[in-house]
Enzyme design. Structure first.
Site, PDB file in Angstrom:
ATOM      1  N   ILE A 122     -16.811   6.787   0.083  1.00  0.00           N
ATOM      2  CA  ILE A 122     -17.041   5.350  -0.012  1.00  0.00           C
ATOM      3  C   ILE A 122     -16.119   4.577   0.927  1.00  0.00           C
ATOM      4  O   ILE A 122     -15.036   5.046   1.289  1.00  0.00           O
ATOM      5  CB  ILE A 122     -16.880   4.828  -1.458  1.00  0.00           C
ATOM      6  N   HIS A 123     -16.561   3.412   1.310  1.00  0.00           N
ATOM      7  CA  HIS A 123     -15.785   2.517   2.165  1.00  0.00           C
ATOM      8  C   HIS A 123     -16.412   1.127   2.089  1.00  0.00           C
ATOM      9  O   HIS A 123     -17.602   0.993   1.826  1.00  0.00           O
ATOM     10  CB  HIS A 123     -15.743   3.019   3.618  1.00  0.00           C
ATOM     11  N   THR A 124     -15.584   0.112   2.301  1.00  0.00           N
ATOM     12  CA  THR A 124     -16.045  -1.266   2.243  1.00  0.00           C
ATOM     13  C   THR A 124     -16.126  -1.832   3.649  1.00  0.00           C
ATOM     14  O   THR A 124     -15.149  -1.774   4.402  1.00  0.00           O
ATOM     15  CB  THR A 124     -15.090  -2.137   1.398  1.00  0.00           C
TER      16      THR A 124
END
Length: 163
Positions: A122-124
């Site tokens: 995951i990453h924003t």
């Protein structure tokens, strides 16, 4: 409802998936590279790091990434999550100051059906936006106009993350 198509994105996602070793993760590898500029890593914190997107939607498109290789938001510890969102706020503040952007797209694509190009980690995304930045070039010409090279943008932003 009108739809906006970006078919060139599929080629990038497929290439990224095919180029990766099945056991390797580009998001796990980036903060450990010897040359952080080449890896586009702007800032390293205790639980997360900030990296520029190699294929940006707009100039200044960056990502906040946990070091831990996890595929779901609910797997972040409280410390990881708190730091992650503190870094999102810091990124917005720096991008607004440097690029005078008028808005942002901030979000996560979780899972393949959620649009994740790298679904295992995951990453924003933090994408600066300006009035009128969506024009005919990407739609008609399949071309995105960037006003600055990635490495010039890196040098510009890096000094703000050192503060």
């Amino acid at each position: 409802m009108d739809s906006l198509w970006a078919p060139w994105r599929k080629e990038y996602v497929q290439k990224a998936m095919n180029d990766q070793d099945k056991d390797a993760c580009v998001l796990c590898a980036a903060p450990n590279k010897e040359d952080l500029k080449k890896a586009l890593v702007l800032y390293k914190s205790q639980y997360n790091y900030i990296v520029m997107n190699l294929y940006p939607y707009n100039m200044g498109h960056i990502m906040i990434v946990p070091y831990r290789h996890i595929n779901s938001l609910d797997l972040l510890s409280e410390k990881e999550r708190n730091e992650h969102y503190m870094l999102v706020v810091r990124a917005v503040t720096i991008l607004r100051k440097q690029y005078e952007c008028q808005g942002f797209n901030i979000g996560m694509n979780i899972g393949r059906s959620g649009g994740a190009g790298i679904e295992e980690h995951i990453h924003t995304h933090v994408v600066p936006r300006w009035n009128g930045d969506a024009n005919f070039m990407p739609v008609i010409g399949c071309t995105k106009v960037m006003s600055e090279t990635l490495f010039n943008a890196y040098d510009t932003l890096k000094k703000h993350f050192k503060e």
